[in-house]
Design a protein around this motif. Structure first.
Motif, PDB file in Angstrom:
ATOM      1  N   ASN A 156       0.803  -1.236   0.000  1.00 36.80           N
ATOM      2  CA  ASN A 156       0.000   0.000   0.000  1.00 36.80           C
ATOM      3  C   ASN A 156       0.834   1.284   0.000  1.00 36.80           C
ATOM      4  O   ASN A 156       0.428   2.272  -0.607  1.00 36.80           O
ATOM      5  N   GLY A 212       4.490 -14.784  -0.620  1.00 35.69           N
ATOM      6  CA  GLY A 212       4.594 -15.162   0.783  1.00 35.69           C
ATOM      7  C   GLY A 212       5.468 -16.381   1.008  1.00 35.69           C
ATOM      8  O   GLY A 212       6.105 -16.509   2.061  1.00 35.69           O
ATOM      9  N   THR A 235      -0.670 -12.618   8.491  1.00 33.23           N
ATOM     10  CA  THR A 235       0.708 -12.923   8.078  1.00 33.23           C
ATOM     11  C   THR A 235       1.674 -12.659   9.225  1.00 33.23           C
ATOM     12  O   THR A 235       2.621 -13.420   9.447  1.00 33.23           O
ATOM     13  N   ILE A 239       4.454 -15.174  10.730  1.00 34.93           N
ATOM     14  CA  ILE A 239       5.877 -14.821  10.785  1.00 34.93           C
ATOM     15  C   ILE A 239       6.419 -15.004  12.204  1.00 34.93           C
ATOM     16  O   ILE A 239       7.524 -15.522  12.415  1.00 34.93           O
ATOM     17  N   LEU A 255       1.014  -4.112  11.824  1.00 34.44           N
ATOM     18  CA  LEU A 255      -0.077  -4.895  11.238  1.00 34.44           C
ATOM     19  C   LEU A 255      -1.323  -4.053  10.961  1.00 34.44           C
ATOM     20  O   LEU A 255      -1.255  -2.848  10.820  1.00 34.44           O
ATOM     21  N   PHE A 454       5.689   4.666  15.542  1.00 33.53           N
ATOM     22  CA  PHE A 454       4.404   4.220  15.009  1.00 33.53           C
ATOM     23  C   PHE A 454       4.310   2.702  15.147  1.00 33.53           C
ATOM     24  O   PHE A 454       5.196   1.980  14.699  1.00 33.53           O
TER      25      PHE A 454
HETATM   26  P1  NAD Z   1       0.258  -9.272   3.491  1.00 28.40           P
HETATM   27  O1  NAD Z   1       0.389  -9.696   4.903  1.00 28.40           O
HETATM   28  O2  NAD Z   1      -0.560 -10.085   2.582  1.00 28.40           O
HETATM   29  O3  NAD Z   1       1.698  -9.186   2.795  1.00 28.40           O
HETATM   30  C1  NAD Z   1       2.718  -8.345   3.290  1.00 28.40           C
HETATM   31  C2  NAD Z   1       4.063  -8.890   2.845  1.00 28.40           C
HETATM   32  O4  NAD Z   1       4.292 -10.151   3.474  1.00 28.40           O
HETATM   33  C3  NAD Z   1       4.192  -9.136   1.341  1.00 28.40           C
HETATM   34  O5  NAD Z   1       5.506  -8.790   0.950  1.00 28.40           O
HETATM   35  C4  NAD Z   1       3.964 -10.641   1.230  1.00 28.40           C
HETATM   36  O6  NAD Z   1       4.573 -11.224   0.105  1.00 28.40           O
HETATM   37  C5  NAD Z   1       4.623 -11.141   2.509  1.00 28.40           C
HETATM   38  N1  NAD Z   1       4.142 -12.422   3.021  1.00 28.40           N
HETATM   39  C6  NAD Z   1       2.915 -12.985   2.871  1.00 28.40           C
HETATM   40  N2  NAD Z   1       2.869 -14.167   3.543  1.00 28.40           N
HETATM   41  C7  NAD Z   1       4.075 -14.330   4.138  1.00 28.40           C
HETATM   42  C8  NAD Z   1       4.633 -15.326   4.993  1.00 28.40           C
HETATM   43  N3  NAD Z   1       3.939 -16.397   5.388  1.00 28.40           N
HETATM   44  N4  NAD Z   1       5.903 -15.172   5.426  1.00 28.40           N
HETATM   45  C9  NAD Z   1       6.621 -14.081   5.074  1.00 28.40           C
HETATM   46  N5  NAD Z   1       6.157 -13.107   4.265  1.00 28.40           N
HETATM   47  C10 NAD Z   1       4.886 -13.217   3.812  1.00 28.40           C
HETATM   48  O7  NAD Z   1      -0.239  -7.762   3.538  1.00 28.40           O
HETATM   49  P2  NAD Z   1      -0.599  -6.804   2.308  1.00 28.40           P
HETATM   50  O8  NAD Z   1      -1.910  -7.239   1.747  1.00 28.40           O
HETATM   51  O9  NAD Z   1       0.581  -6.668   1.417  1.00 28.40           O
HETATM   52  O10 NAD Z   1      -0.775  -5.403   3.057  1.00 28.40           O
HETATM   53  C11 NAD Z   1      -1.965  -4.986   3.630  1.00 28.40           C
HETATM   54  C12 NAD Z   1      -1.924  -5.173   5.133  1.00 28.40           C
HETATM   55  O11 NAD Z   1      -0.791  -4.492   5.668  1.00 28.40           O
HETATM   56  C13 NAD Z   1      -3.125  -4.571   5.833  1.00 28.40           C
HETATM   57  O12 NAD Z   1      -3.584  -5.452   6.837  1.00 28.40           O
HETATM   58  C14 NAD Z   1      -2.569  -3.306   6.450  1.00 28.40           C
HETATM   59  O13 NAD Z   1      -3.277  -2.838   7.560  1.00 28.40           O
HETATM   60  C15 NAD Z   1      -1.189  -3.725   6.804  1.00 28.40           C
HETATM   61  N6  NAD Z   1      -0.326  -2.554   6.957  1.00 28.40           N
HETATM   62  C16 NAD Z   1       0.094  -2.200   8.206  1.00 28.40           C
HETATM   63  C17 NAD Z   1       0.874  -1.042   8.381  1.00 28.40           C
HETATM   64  C18 NAD Z   1       1.363  -0.606   9.738  1.00 28.40           C
HETATM   65  O14 NAD Z   1       2.260   0.219   9.797  1.00 28.40           O
HETATM   66  N7  NAD Z   1       0.807  -1.109  10.824  1.00 28.40           N
HETATM   67  C19 NAD Z   1       1.212  -0.285   7.266  1.00 28.40           C
HETATM   68  C20 NAD Z   1       0.744  -0.674   6.015  1.00 28.40           C
HETATM   69  C21 NAD Z   1      -0.014  -1.822   5.868  1.00 28.40           C
END
Ligand code: NAD
Length: 485
Positions: A156, A212, A235, A239, A255, A454
């Motif tokens: 995002n 992932g 995720t 992890i 998250l 943050f």
């Molecule tokens: P996601 O968890 O699907 O993927 C995030 C990253 O993790 C990607 O690079 C993906 O390839 C990798 N990934 C997926 N499964 C994995 C695994 N089992 N082991 C290791 N890596 C893995 O998230 P997304 O859809 O890319 O992003 C959206 C989410 O991120 C939303 O829930 C959002 O709230 C969160 N987010 C949180 C913050 C924060 O600062 N708290 C900021 C931005 C986005």
């Protein structure tokens, strides 16, 4: 049109040990603004994940032993190169993400260079302490980098959220293997190239691509010493489990969220407030972890405020990220748009009242969803419970302080919250009572400020990015004892 999407050159390789390396399987990455426009990216296999981690491991002794001020100088040069290549980086970012080009230029690229400079300054300010021991002994606490840091980022805000990790990790003397999201990979490898050009020794900053499964290989690698992750709560939990079973490595997790905008009847400046609430859920089309996705408003103000928010939403203009009139970018892909539509339908079926939106925008290209407001009375409604990650605002009303704060406290998430009132003591009491990593008073949204840490409470995360805590987590402490004869 800000740029011609057909003329953007992308790099399909990864950065391993200072060199571009092609992955072993090739995958198309679609532009959300025009899904027929695709660019190839190569994904790492397990051997290449291993190569990247070993490159980082081998580079660690030299990088961590470099005089700290020299590390800072390289990171400053790195920041200057990011600024000098801003247009190219912003185009790469906007090509495959939902970031509108003007915002990528005005904000995202500047955040990356700013974060590099901010954390560069920490490089030679790592200070230990001498603790109070009896006079026949000396005890010092010193801080050391972890070693190899695995950084995994989402789609995002691809470059901003990656920089929140690699900049402090490098400044603290760690080496890094970054895995950006498979949906938005192109800006990361270009930035790593600029790092090499700035003087980062080979292997200090590696980028691998993949989904992932590749991320999982990286997390579980025995030579990874620390995992820093931003993404979904599900995720993050996986992890944490993987890191615990393959070396008990420390993790930090940024998250999901379901941020409340808690509005009392004496909230100041309704025009400004309505603009903030509208922006809080439509910025980046709601694909924001700290989106203000729940408007919790004192009953007597609810109709007026909701109407003002709906009016502002109706002025938004959907379009491609490269369009110069776009104010609402696309949803990242069809799967995510289907999920938004599904949750909205589910919410309406279980009693929510649709006030505006509630459907996709039908255009020839790209996935878009109309800004949507749902009036919800049931706290178990999907629009209140689920992180939708789209432009969908759930409105709930309350009568007194306790009820408002109870609604603001989400059962799972606690990333950010806003409180709007003229009464400073009520604002402060609410800030104390809301279980959340950030509380904004009469405000919403992260400013381009690097100083405030943050990170979330509950299922919104563990640990902090940014600020001093976002640097110190990349260090471990050691007590050194000396007996004095
Ligand atoms: P996601 O968890 O699907 O993927 C995030 C990253 O993790 C990607 O690079 C993906 O390839 C990798 N990934 C997926 N499964 C994995 C695994 N089992 N082991 C290791 N890596 C893995 O998230 P997304 O859809 O890319 O992003 C959206 C989410 O991120 C939303 O829930 C959002 O709230 C969160 N987010 C949180 C913050 C924060 O600062 N708290 C900021 C931005 C986005």
């Amino acid at each position: 049109m800000y740029f011609d999407p057909d003329s953007v050159h992308t790099i399909s390789e990864m950065m391993i040990g200072g060199e571009l390396r092609q992955g072993t399987s090739i995958h198309p990455v679609a532009s959300p603004s025009r899904p027929s426009l695709k660019h190839d990216i190569g994904w790492a296999d397990a051997t290449q994940v291993n190569d990247a981690v070993l490159a980082a491991r081998n580079a660690f002794p030299e990088w961590s032993a470099l005089p700290p001020r020299d590390r800072a100088k390289i990171l400053y040069r790195f920041a200057d190169l990011v600024d000098a290549n801003a247009e190219e980086i912003a185009r790469l970012e906007s090509l495959v993400s939902a970031r509108i080009y003007s915002e990528s230029m005005a904000r995202d690229v500047k955040v990356v260079s700013g974060v590099l400079r901010y954390f560069a300054e920490f490089s030679d300010k790592i200070e230990g302490s001498v603790t109070s021991t009896p006079s026949n002994s000396l005890s010092m606490t010193v801080h050391e980098p972890h070693g190899v840091v695995a950084a995994i980022s989402p789609w995002n805000f691809p470059i901003i959220l990656s920089s929140w990790k690699f900049a402090p990790a490098l400044a603290a003397g760690n080496t890094v293997v970054l895995k950006p999201s498979e949906l938005t990979p192109f800006s990361a490898v270009r930035i790593a190239q600029l790092g090499t050009e700035a003087g980062l020794p080979n292997g200090v900053f590696n980028v691998i691509n993949g989904d992932g499964q590749v991320g999982g290989e990286l997390v579980r690698h025995p030579d990874v010493d620390y995992v820093t992750f931003t993404g979904s709560s599900a995720t993050g939990a996986q992890i944490m489990a993987d890191a615990a079973t393959t070396g008990l490595k420390p993790v930090s997790l940024e998250l999901g969220g379901k941020g409340p905008q808690l509005v009392f009847e004496d909230a100041p400046d309704l025009d400004r407030l309505a603009a903030m609430v509208a922006r809080g859920i439509t910025y980046n089309s709601g694909q924001v972890c700290f989106a203000g996705s729940r408007l919790i408003v004192q009953r007597q103000l609810a109709d007026d405020l909701t109407r003002r928010v709906a009016d502002l939403m109706s002025e938004l203009q959907v379009g491609p990220t490269w369009g110069d009139t776009t104010t609402m970018p696309p949803i990242i892909n069809k799967k995510q748009n289907d999920r938004i539509a599904h949750i909205v339908e589910q919410s309406i079926r279980s009693g929510a009242e649709l006030l505006c939106g509630g459907e996709r925008v039908e255009t020839a290209e790209g996935e878009f969803y109309k800004p949507t407001i749902l009036n919800v009375s049931d706290i178990d409604n999907a629009a209140v419970c689920e992180e939708i990650f789209g432009p969908v605002l759930a409105v709930q009303t309350f009568d007194d302080f306790e009820e408002g704060v109870a609604l603001a406290n989400h059962s799972d998430y606690g990333l950010t919250a806003s409180v709007h009132t003229r009464d400073i003591s009520r604002a402060f009491k609410a800030a104390q009572d809301i279980q959340s990593g950030t509380v904004w008073i009469n405000d919403w949204g992260r400013r381009t400020d690097f100083t405030a840490p943050f990170g979330g409470y509950k299922k919104s995360g563990l640990g902090k990015d940014m600020g001093r805590p976002g640097f110190e987590k990349y260090l471990k402490s050691k007590a050194i004892w000396l007996e004095i004869d």
